[in-house]
Design a protein around this motif. Structure first.
Motif, mmCIF file in Angstrom:
data_model
loop_
_atom_site.group_PDB
_atom_site.id
_atom_site.type_symbol
_atom_site.label_atom_id
_atom_site.label_comp_id
_atom_site.label_asym_id
_atom_site.label_seq_id
_atom_site.Cartn_x
_atom_site.Cartn_y
_atom_site.Cartn_z
ATOM 1 N N MET A 56 0.837 -1.183 0.000
ATOM 2 C CA MET A 56 0.000 0.000 0.000
ATOM 3 C C MET A 56 0.878 1.240 0.000
ATOM 4 O O MET A 56 2.101 1.161 0.215
ATOM 5 N N MET A 57 0.255 2.378 -0.257
ATOM 6 C CA MET A 57 0.917 3.676 -0.173
ATOM 7 C C MET A 57 0.169 4.510 0.842
ATOM 8 O O MET A 57 -1.048 4.390 0.970
ATOM 9 N N GLU A 58 0.908 5.356 1.557
ATOM 10 C CA GLU A 58 0.250 6.280 2.476
ATOM 11 C C GLU A 58 1.050 7.566 2.574
ATOM 12 O O GLU A 58 2.258 7.598 2.289
ATOM 13 N N GLU A 59 0.361 8.621 2.968
ATOM 14 C CA GLU A 59 1.021 9.912 3.147
ATOM 15 C C GLU A 59 2.160 9.799 4.158
ATOM 16 O O GLU A 59 2.037 9.098 5.162
ATOM 17 N N TYR A 60 3.255 10.509 3.899
ATOM 18 C CA TYR A 60 4.319 10.616 4.887
ATOM 19 C C TYR A 60 3.947 11.705 5.880
ATOM 20 O O TYR A 60 3.630 12.832 5.492
ATOM 21 N N VAL A 61 3.954 11.358 7.153
ATOM 22 C CA VAL A 61 3.562 12.292 8.208
ATOM 23 C C VAL A 61 4.825 12.778 8.908
ATOM 24 O O VAL A 61 5.591 11.989 9.473
ATOM 25 N N GLU A 62 5.053 14.079 8.860
ATOM 26 C CA GLU A 62 6.199 14.673 9.547
ATOM 27 C C GLU A 62 5.921 14.770 11.049
ATOM 28 O O GLU A 62 4.806 15.016 11.476
ATOM 29 N N GLY A 63 6.975 14.595 11.836
ATOM 30 C CA GLY A 63 6.842 14.786 13.274
ATOM 31 C C GLY A 63 7.503 13.681 14.062
ATOM 32 O O GLY A 63 7.782 12.593 13.525
ATOM 33 N N PRO A 64 7.786 13.919 15.334
ATOM 34 C CA PRO A 64 8.392 12.899 16.183
ATOM 35 C C PRO A 64 7.440 11.729 16.411
ATOM 36 O O PRO A 64 6.218 11.872 16.336
ATOM 37 N N GLN A 65 8.019 10.570 16.704
ATOM 38 C CA GLN A 65 7.217 9.349 16.829
ATOM 39 C C GLN A 65 7.069 8.931 18.289
ATOM 40 O O GLN A 65 8.023 8.964 19.067
ATOM 41 N N PHE A 66 5.847 8.528 18.620
ATOM 42 C CA PHE A 66 5.521 8.035 19.948
ATOM 43 C C PHE A 66 4.610 6.821 19.792
ATOM 44 O O PHE A 66 4.020 6.607 18.732
ATOM 45 N N SER A 67 4.497 6.048 20.854
ATOM 46 C CA SER A 67 3.501 4.972 20.843
ATOM 47 C C SER A 67 2.777 4.941 22.175
ATOM 48 O O SER A 67 3.363 5.196 23.234
ATOM 49 N N ALA A 68 1.485 4.662 22.107
ATOM 50 C CA ALA A 68 0.656 4.528 23.307
ATOM 51 C C ALA A 68 0.572 3.054 23.655
ATOM 52 O O ALA A 68 0.135 2.240 22.837
ATOM 53 N N GLU A 69 1.008 2.722 24.858
ATOM 54 C CA GLU A 69 0.908 1.353 25.354
ATOM 55 C C GLU A 69 -0.349 1.303 26.221
ATOM 56 O O GLU A 69 -0.398 1.906 27.299
ATOM 57 N N SER A 70 -1.371 0.639 25.725
ATOM 58 C CA SER A 70 -2.683 0.713 26.371
ATOM 59 C C SER A 70 -3.192 -0.660 26.770
ATOM 60 O O SER A 70 -2.705 -1.693 26.288
ATOM 61 N N PHE A 71 -4.187 -0.642 27.638
ATOM 62 C CA PHE A 71 -4.923 -1.857 27.980
ATOM 63 C C PHE A 71 -6.391 -1.468 28.064
ATOM 64 O O PHE A 71 -6.733 -0.449 28.668
ATOM 65 N N SER A 72 -7.232 -2.298 27.434
ATOM 66 C CA SER A 72 -8.668 -2.008 27.379
ATOM 67 C C SER A 72 -9.437 -2.942 28.314
ATOM 68 O O SER A 72 -9.191 -4.152 28.335
ATOM 69 N N PHE A 73 -10.361 -2.341 29.051
ATOM 70 C CA PHE A 73 -11.164 -3.065 30.034
ATOM 71 C C PHE A 73 -12.637 -2.920 29.650
ATOM 72 O O PHE A 73 -13.259 -1.897 29.939
ATOM 73 N N ASP A 74 -13.166 -3.908 28.946
ATOM 74 C CA ASP A 74 -14.573 -3.879 28.518
ATOM 75 C C ASP A 74 -14.908 -2.568 27.808
ATOM 76 O O ASP A 74 -15.946 -1.945 28.072
ATOM 77 N N GLY A 75 -14.038 -2.133 26.920
ATOM 78 C CA GLY A 75 -14.277 -0.946 26.109
ATOM 79 C C GLY A 75 -13.749 0.344 26.698
ATOM 80 O O GLY A 75 -13.822 1.387 26.042
#
Length: 432
Positions: free
Chosen positions: A197-216
């Protein structure tokens, strides 16, 4: 062993089996034949060798365990097992994440389309399938240069690259044609690339959210600050907690909740990567599992939360729901070793490194005799050390010091010279 306290793991490590047993669970494992020698999962109550990427074979093996033992939950904590776990959740009506949702996470183009269709404000980038050479020109006309080409189902930045201008389009198409339909080389993932696939290149620093979901209800346990190589999408450093202000953290937490709502993930861990752009956080990709590259060790070191134990225990009510999100107790960092092309001659100091104060984990992914190269993707890194300390800067220094002073990987180059692997520095060139 009681069926109502038994988990079926689609792919597993020895560590995950031990943690499930420590929770008092019965543990059944469907392990891929290619992984069985490395991770036989002997503490499990039963282990079956099956190619769990083949759903027919997976169903046969799971039905046998269902009829003889039974189980209450099906989980996978490994990328190639996520769709299989979703398939079995649907097949046995267990209520966990199903196949359709798992496929949205694995298929990055399907993820983009889902975000557009959901219309709940989850930010995304323009994207389109890449099936013929002219698609590259048409995408450039709509979105400009640079843009990103990536596999729809890849991981670890494998096969991901920027198309920087018209002169790069032919090379991009040659690369895609060579990789598409082929197994992911030099990785531990037992599947082939299935479409680009192709996608737009997004400028900016990179982060990730480490999450846990509890019944939504989605809880961002921590935000990882990631630094990439200068000439590839390989991660060269992770630190936690991120050095963002409270307002920026809040925008990422809100974007994570909107995204996971749109993807219809209700329970369990997720690792969602963002670029923090001028228009706010934009999702790059996500996985309904915890992050790789020892990120779960950072969460444990910084927040005192073991995401693996949570993933195993939550379906059985064995871990408490997190509310509000935890506060960081310390800082943690992951740093990596890389090398130029050659052959690994020797590795020393790994066990000593694991015993060093502040070290959360030390992992080496190569062994003597392995061929290595400059870093084109995350799978080309040689190993890592994750460390914890009172501050982010101190955690980075601790991990670097252990990699420099305790662990030694020697690589013999094509010229016959013996060189030490080096610590990967954020923003440095990788493909050397």
């Amino acid at each position: 062993m009681q069926a109502d306290s038994t988990v079926l793991l689609v792919g597993a490590t020895e560590a995950s089996v031990r943690k499930a047993k420590d929770l008092g669970l019965g543990v059944l494992v469907l392990q891929h034949p290619e992984r069985l020698a490395e991770a036989p999962c002997e503490p499990a109550d039963a282990v079956r060798a099956v190619d769990y990427t083949e759903l027919t074979a997976l169903e046969t093996a799971a039905r046998e365990l269902w009829s003889t033992t039974g189980f209450t939950a099906v989980l996978s904590l490994t990328e190639p097992g996520l769709e299989g776990a979703g398939f079995l959740n649907d097949l046995f009506g267990l209520g966990g994440t199903g196949l359709e949702a798992a496929r949205r996470f694995r298929d990055k183009l399907a993820m983009r389309r889902r975000l557009v269709a959901a219309g709940n404000g989850a930010a995304t980038a323009g994207a389109a399938p890449l099936t013929k050479r002219s698609d590259l020109d048409e995408f450039a006309d709509r979105h400009g240069f640079p843009f990103v080409v990536k596999p729809r189902n890849g991981t670890g930045s494998y096969g991901v690259f920027r198309v920087t201008g018209p002169e790069a389009a032919d090379t991009a198409w040659e690369t895609v044609s060579a990789l598409n339909g082929q197994p992911m080389a030099r990785t531990s993932m037992p599947f082939a690339l299935d479409g680009f696939m192709m996608e737009e290149y997004v400028e900016g620093p990179q982060f990730s959210a480490e999450s846990f979901s509890f019944d939504g209800r989605h809880v961002v346990v921590g935000i990882t600050e990631t630094h990439l190589a200068a000439d590839s999408f390989a991660a060269f450093s992770h630190v936690m907690p991120s050095r963002l202000d409270a307002a920026a953290e809040a925008t990422i937490a809100d974007a994570t909740s909107r995204f996971l709502d749109a993807m219809e993930l209700r329970n369990g861990p997720a690792h969602t990567e963002f670029r923090l752009s001028e228009r706010g956080p934009v999702v790059i990709e996500s996985h309904n599992r915890y992050g790789g590259g020892a990120i779960k060790e950072l969460v444990r070191g910084a927040y005192g939360i073991d995401l693996e134990t949570y993933a195993l225990g939550w379906p059985f009510g064995l871990v408490p729901e997190l509310s509000p999100p935890p506060r960081a107790q310390r800082a943690a960092a992951v740093r990596f070793l890389v090398s130029g092309p050659g052959q690994v001659e020797s590795i020393t100091g790994v066990e000593d490194a694991r015993a060093e104060p502040g070290v959360l984990t030390a992992q080496m992914w190569v062994k003597p005799g392995d061929a290595v190269r400059g870093v084109e993707n995350s799978w080309d890194r040689l190993g890592l050390v994750a460390a914890t300390a009172a501050t982010t800067d101190l955690a980075v220094r601790r991990a670097d010091a252990v990699l420099q002073d305790t662990i030694r990987i020697q690589v013999r180059g094509a010229d016959g010279a013996l060189r030490d692997a080096r610590v990967a520095l954020p923003g440095a060139r990788a493909a050397v």
